[in-house]
Design a protein around this motif. Structure first.
Motif, PDB file in Angstrom:
ATOM      1  N   ILE A 292     -11.502 -24.113   6.832  1.00  0.00           N
ATOM      2  CA  ILE A 292     -10.937 -25.179   6.004  1.00  0.00           C
ATOM      3  C   ILE A 292     -12.017 -26.007   5.317  1.00  0.00           C
ATOM      4  CG2 ILE A 292      -8.885 -25.342   7.442  1.00  0.00           C
ATOM      5  CD1 ILE A 292      -9.968 -27.917   8.609  1.00  0.00           C
TER       6      ILE A 292
ATOM      7  N   THR B  91     -13.929 -24.879   3.199  1.00  0.00           N
ATOM      8  CA  THR B  91     -13.874 -24.483   1.789  1.00  0.00           C
ATOM      9  C   THR B  91     -12.815 -25.278   1.040  1.00  0.00           C
ATOM     10  OG1 THR B  91     -12.323 -22.696   2.288  1.00  0.00           O
ATOM     11  CG2 THR B  91     -14.659 -22.152   2.340  1.00  0.00           C
ATOM     12  N   VAL B  92     -11.762 -25.699   1.750  1.00  0.00           N
ATOM     13  CA  VAL B  92     -10.746 -26.546   1.111  1.00  0.00           C
ATOM     14  C   VAL B  92     -11.348 -27.906   0.771  1.00  0.00           C
ATOM     15  CG1 VAL B  92      -8.447 -27.537   1.334  1.00  0.00           C
ATOM     16  CG2 VAL B  92      -8.966 -25.375   2.448  1.00  0.00           C
TER      17      VAL B  92
ATOM     18  N   TRP C  92      -8.041 -32.415   9.010  1.00  0.00           N
ATOM     19  CA  TRP C  92      -9.167 -31.839   8.284  1.00  0.00           C
ATOM     20  C   TRP C  92     -10.508 -32.112   8.948  1.00  0.00           C
ATOM     21  CZ3 TRP C  92      -7.422 -28.483   4.990  1.00  0.00           C
ATOM     22  CH2 TRP C  92      -6.175 -28.687   4.407  1.00  0.00           C
TER      23      TRP C  92
ATOM     24  N   LEU D  34      -5.114 -26.722  -5.318  1.00  0.00           N
ATOM     25  CA  LEU D  34      -4.813 -25.913  -4.138  1.00  0.00           C
ATOM     26  C   LEU D  34      -4.302 -24.527  -4.531  1.00  0.00           C
ATOM     27  CD1 LEU D  34      -3.123 -28.355  -1.584  1.00  0.00           C
ATOM     28  CD2 LEU D  34      -5.190 -27.021  -1.232  1.00  0.00           C
TER      29      LEU D  34
ATOM     30  N   SER E 277       2.582 -26.529   0.829  1.00  0.00           N
ATOM     31  CA  SER E 277       1.608 -26.948  -0.177  1.00  0.00           C
ATOM     32  C   SER E 277       1.633 -28.458  -0.358  1.00  0.00           C
ATOM     33  CB  SER E 277       1.910 -26.266  -1.521  1.00  0.00           C
ATOM     34  OG  SER E 277       1.749 -24.879  -1.428  1.00  0.00           O
TER      35      SER E 277
ATOM     36  N   TRP F 120      -7.253 -22.515  -5.566  1.00  0.00           N
ATOM     37  CA  TRP F 120      -8.062 -22.180  -4.383  1.00  0.00           C
ATOM     38  C   TRP F 120      -7.404 -21.047  -3.593  1.00  0.00           C
ATOM     39  CZ3 TRP F 120      -6.856 -22.120   0.769  1.00  0.00           C
ATOM     40  CH2 TRP F 120      -7.926 -21.980   1.666  1.00  0.00           C
ATOM     41  N   ALA F 121      -6.074 -21.073  -3.472  1.00  0.00           N
ATOM     42  CA  ALA F 121      -5.376 -20.032  -2.723  1.00  0.00           C
ATOM     43  C   ALA F 121      -5.547 -18.672  -3.385  1.00  0.00           C
ATOM     44  CB  ALA F 121      -3.899 -20.381  -2.604  1.00  0.00           C
TER      45      ALA F 121
ATOM     46  N   ALA G  82      -4.289 -19.953   2.798  1.00  0.00           N
ATOM     47  CA  ALA G  82      -3.998 -19.620   1.399  1.00  0.00           C
ATOM     48  C   ALA G  82      -2.619 -19.012   1.271  1.00  0.00           C
ATOM     49  CB  ALA G  82      -5.061 -18.664   0.862  1.00  0.00           C
TER      50      ALA G  82
ATOM     51  N   LEU H 242      -4.631 -34.016   2.270  1.00  0.00           N
ATOM     52  CA  LEU H 242      -5.949 -34.026   1.622  1.00  0.00           C
ATOM     53  C   LEU H 242      -6.160 -35.313   0.824  1.00  0.00           C
ATOM     54  CD1 LEU H 242      -6.287 -30.340   0.391  1.00  0.00           C
ATOM     55  CD2 LEU H 242      -7.886 -31.529   1.905  1.00  0.00           C
TER      56      LEU H 242
END
Length: 948
Positions: free
Chosen positions: A119, A121-122, A569, A57, A80, A60-61, A70, A87
């Motif tokens: 999201i 992309t997360v 999600w 994470l 976080s 990714w941020a 992010a 997740l």
């Protein structure tokens, strides 16, 4: 448990028991052959998986700074953690359902909101990055490993390597791997599958109508996968047909409930039989619900060998029931255990982590030092003694919550105040020189411990874990690590140390939050010293265990069942794209648990009408039960549990409710105070109870913890500066006056200039006051011969046969050339009005004038006062104001002074009457004004009772 039942049923002293293996036990692999074990990668630990997800994470941020999520990841360790946890819950669900995110591209093409699109992309992390990291390390997720082990076991059974008989019992097959195993066992020549609670009463047309929220949905799916028809299933043992019919009708599919009014009247006799032993308890609130349950369980113990169990998904209710039973010294077995952070060193660690995370606030560090395991190498008595001194001198001083530096500074300030005989709390003033020396060593040791921890944790992850362990060893050097709770805690720390490398970059704040989060997920099994016939179960354990009395608790809508939630999600369309179950399936599972509980002979269903301040409604299944009974004409037949509610309500009820009245203390005349300062006279007029508490009971309010610089401190600083300035007899020029004021202010503020609020806000205010007052003082001193600052005075007089003393400390007294006087009082707040002074409600200056006229200020001599002046100093715009008090045409100031002195003497004579009480808040300025002793006088209680 099953082994004990089989041994008892065999009626033999010795018995070779079959291998008993829980289906889906993640940690168990005894049933695998050595060859099979080699095929299975080890599972990553939950801790390692969390740290790995956090690391992903963070990367990714950094790559997606344009997305708001992010920013949350980069700036908040707690956010976080929450994101990583949610997740991983999604990843775990995917592993359980044996699905993946291969269709993620289709989700981008769906009609989604901008937030949902961002999201996605997360979710790429779950599709590619996390599986790849696990693959690189030859690891798999815990749930994926469980499913793989179950499928390998199925292969072993199918290959005839495992001989029978093989019996699988109690599973509904909600997990695909489990359904595969059950099918394999069912097909084995000596295999059998025992299904829990298959509804064979339900008509075939209804069977086809059930959806995911129905208790039979997962069983219908399993039966279909087994390739059998429902009518082919054999019923084992005897069943309560009437209760089965009632349960089935309660759960009748919504599409066919229109037939209730025709079907149910014909079933009235069977439904009436089903109600025997079925009770509904509708409590007013959660407290009454828990107490009623405890009483039901307590009653069960009066019958030898009878057992009772509470099954509930509501942990708050479970803990309340457990607490209620302790009134009879009954420690109940709770299958969920208790949080590890409630016990031993894990508790101390959690307190320390919160304290460090919050910046070592005074309340937090006090909780750490008060912990039973925290000794710092002292004996317990020595530590508590030092802690009391540390609290009153440092934590209740102006420590301002700035950690070790703040402790040292607060201690230095307090010691200087003690040496200069400035105002300190009486407890601090009572400390001996030895106490101050020992406290200095204590503060030094505490500062060293936490400073060393901060230095150790600057070098990386492993240094944080080792530094934190070292911190705990210094806080609790004598702790017993062999205790069960401490052993579990030790294992958690070792696991953290082992997995710390998975989070490449992190701050100290990150680690504080992470370790606390991981600790809070751990539980400690219930003590072995629990009652053998009472238990609290979660819904999963209740499926497999028996009790003579089953209490189904917490049956509120939103609690049982919980509201369906697709999670943060994936929404419903996205779940369909990824071939994942919709959240209604969880409602079906909860419904199945409820129906299974109804199968017991004696059942109590409980719910509460209010949770905290919010009204509640009963579970949808209670409403369905009531609807079914109404349609069958049996509404009045269901036992409502009123007996238990009344018993619970009466358990702590008093015989008579008497409203709390205003306190009216009348202490003996000999104990009543005989010395007052002029400021205490106003307190005696406005709030006599405060005088009673302070001067008779000798109670002095403690300063609050982490006391911020407040108006009282500001007033003290301003007064100290003006005292220094006045004592030095400043010159009669503006520049000299200003320079003298600034110099005096710097001396008064010397020990507080490092405080940001004082430096940024208060000092500029004082500088403006100095500018204004330097100019005003030139005019004020025009006809003044002498100035006396902070001068002490007293007057002794008799009231009846009792001698009294009135004392004063005047801010400033000016003596004019004609030998008359002016009394000045500096006010950083709002001064009293002329009306309040003349009426006697604020008699400070008139009483000072009376003392002066009677030679009470020995350093000045007797003088008549011709002016009262309040100098209001605020530092705003304007910086100050001069407020003269004019007694009017009817009285001179001296006459006003003598009048108030006489009035004070008359007031004292009333308090020589033993029936005169010290009443609270007699003439308080505003009802909302706070008094230091309101809690002692129970002000809110008697004011709510209607007494004024």
């Amino acid at each position: 448990m099953l082994g004990k039942i089989l041994a008892k049923a065999s009626d033999k002293q010795t018995l070779l028991l079959p291998k008993i293996q829980p289906i889906g036990d993640i940690d168990a692999e005894d049933f695998l052959s050595d060859d099979a074990s080699l095929q299975v990668h080890q599972a990553i630990s939950r801790t390692g998986q969390l740290l790995m997800m956090l690391d992903l994470l963070k990367d990714w941020a950094l790559q997606n700074p344009h997305l708001s999520i992010a920013g949350e990841i980069s700036t908040s360790a707690l956010k976080s953690l929450n994101l990583a946890t949610s997740l991983l819950e999604l990843f775990d669900h995917m592993e359980v359902e044996e699905t993946n995110l291969e269709n993620l591209a289709e989700a981008y093409q769906a009609d989604l909101s901008e937030h949902r699109t961002s999201i996605l992309t997360v979710l790429e992390l779950l599709k590619i990055k996390l599986p790849q990291k696990l693959k690189d390390e030859k690891l798999i997720g815990p749930s994926a490993r469980r499913s793989l082990l179950i499928r390998l076991e199925a292969e072993r059974i199918a290959s005839a390597k495992l001989k029978g008989p093989i019996i699988a019992a109690g599973s509904t097959g909600t997990i695909p791997a489990t359904r595969h195993l059950l099918k394999t066992i069912a097909c084995h020549p000596q295999g059998a599958v025992v299904l829990p609670g298959v509804d064979q009463y339900m008509a075939d047309d209804q069977w086809g109508m059930i959806g995911p929220d129905h208790p039979q949905f997962t069983l219908r799916t399993l039966i279909a996968s087994l390739g059998v028809e429902r009518h082919e299933i054999i019923t084992l043992g005897q069943t309560d047909v009437s209760r089965t019919i009632l349960s089935s009708e309660i759960m009748r599919p919504s599409a066919s409930t229109d037939t209730w009014h025709t079907v149910l009247p014909s079933l009235k006799g069977q439904l009436e039989t089903a109600l025997h032993g079925l009770n509904l308890v509708s409590a007013r609130d959660r407290h009454l619900e828990a107490r009623s349950i405890a009483l039901i369980m307590r009653k069960a113990l009066e019958t030898p060998h009878k057992t009772a169990a509470l099954v509930t998904p509501d942990r708050d209710l479970a803990l309340r029931v457990k607490s209620e039973l302790l009134r009879w010294d009954i420690n109940i077995d709770d299958s969920a255990g208790t949080p590890l952070t409630n016990h031993g060193l894990a508790s101390l660690a959690a307190l320390s982590l919160r304290s460090l995370s919050n910046g070592l606030k005074s309340a937090d560090i006090l909780a750490v030092l008060a912990h039973a395991d925290c000794t710092l190498g002292f004996t317990r008595d020595e530590l508590l003694r030092q802690l009391r001194h540390f609290e009153i001198v440092v934590l209740r001083g102006f420590a301002n919550d700035i950690g070790p530096e703040g402790w040292q500074l607060a201690f230095a300030r307090a010691k200087q105040a003690k040496q200069s005989k400035a105002r300190l709390h009486s407890l601090a003033m009572s400390l001996t020189d030895e106490d101050w020396n020992l406290l200095a060593e204590f503060v030094e040791k505490l500062t060293e411990i936490f400073t060393r921890f901060g230095a150790q944790t600057e070098s990386g992850n492993l240094h944080f874990i080792s530094g934190f362990k070292a911190l705990l060893m210094q806080l609790a050097p004598d702790a017993d690590w062999s205790k069960p709770a401490n052993q579990i805690f030790k294992n958690v720390l070792e696991q953290l140390e082992k997995e710390a490398h998975r989070l490449a970059t992190s701050t100290l704040q990150d680690w504080l939050e992470i370790v606390l989060h991981i600790l809070e997920q751990q539980t400690l099994p219930s003590s072995d010293v629990t009652h053998p016939r009472l238990s609290i179960y979660g819904v999963l354990e209740a499926r497999l265990l028996h009790a003579d009395i089953m209490i189904v608790g917490g049956m509120n809508e939103g609690v049982w069942p919980v509201q369906p939630d697709s999670g943060p999600w994936l929404n419903r369309p996205m779940r369909s794209i990824f071939h994942m179950q919709q959240p209604e399936r969880d409602i079906g599972a909860a419904a199945h648990d409820f129906v299974q509980a109804l199968g017991f002979k004696t059942v109590y269903i409980t719910w509460c009408q209010r949770l905290q301040k919010s009204p509640q409604i009963p579970s949808r299944w209670i409403l369905r039960l009531q609807t079914v009974l109404a349609a069958a004409g049996l509404s009045a037949t269901l036992q409502d549990g009123q007996f238990w509610l009344e018993l619970a309500h009466s358990l702590d009820a008093g015989a008579v409710m008497m409203p709390v009245g205003k306190p009216k203390p009348c202490p003996p005349i000999a104990t009543r105070p005989r010395q007052f300062s002029v400021t205490e006279v106003e307190k005696l007029i406005r709030d006599p109870y405060a005088i009673y508490a302070k001067k008779i009971l000798k109670l002095e309010p403690l300063p609050v913890l982490s006391r911020e610089p407040d108006a009282a401190l500001r007033g003290t600083l301003f007064h100290n500066a003006l005292k220094i300035w006045n004592e030095r007899m400043p010159e009669k020029s503006f520049d000299a006056n200003l320079a003298g004021l600034i110099e005096a202010g710097e001396e008064a503020f010397a020990n507080l200039h490092d405080d940001p609020e004082i430096k940024i806000f208060w000092w500029p205010r004082f500088a403006r006051i100095a500018q204004w007052l330097a100019k005003q003082d030139i005019e004020l001193r025009t006809t003044v011969q002498n100035v006396f600052a902070e001068v002490q005075g007293s007057l002794t007089f008799s009231v009846g046969a009792i001698s009294h003393i009135l004392t004063a400390r005047a801010d400033r007294i000016d003596i004019f050339r004609n030998k008359s006087a002016r009394i000045l009082d500096y006010k950083s707040g709002k001064p009293p009005t002329a009306k309040e002074v003349i009426s006697g409600i604020s008699p400070q200056l008139p009483l000072e004038a009376a003392i002066l006229s009677k030679n009470g200020f020995k350093t000045i001599g007797p003088a008549l006062v011709e002016e009262f002046l309040y100098v209001q100093i605020t530092g705003s715009n304007p910086a100050g104001d001069l407020k003269y008090i004019d007694p009017g045409l009817n009285l001179t100031i001296d006459e006003l002074a003598q009048k108030h002195l006489s009035g004070f003497q008359q007031l004292l004579s009333r308090y020589q009457n033993k029936s005169q009480a010290y009443l609270p808040r007699v003439a308080i300025q505003k009802d909302r004004d706070f008094s230091d002793y309101d809690h002692l006088s129970r002000h809110l209680e008697w004011i709510l009772a209607g007494e004024k």
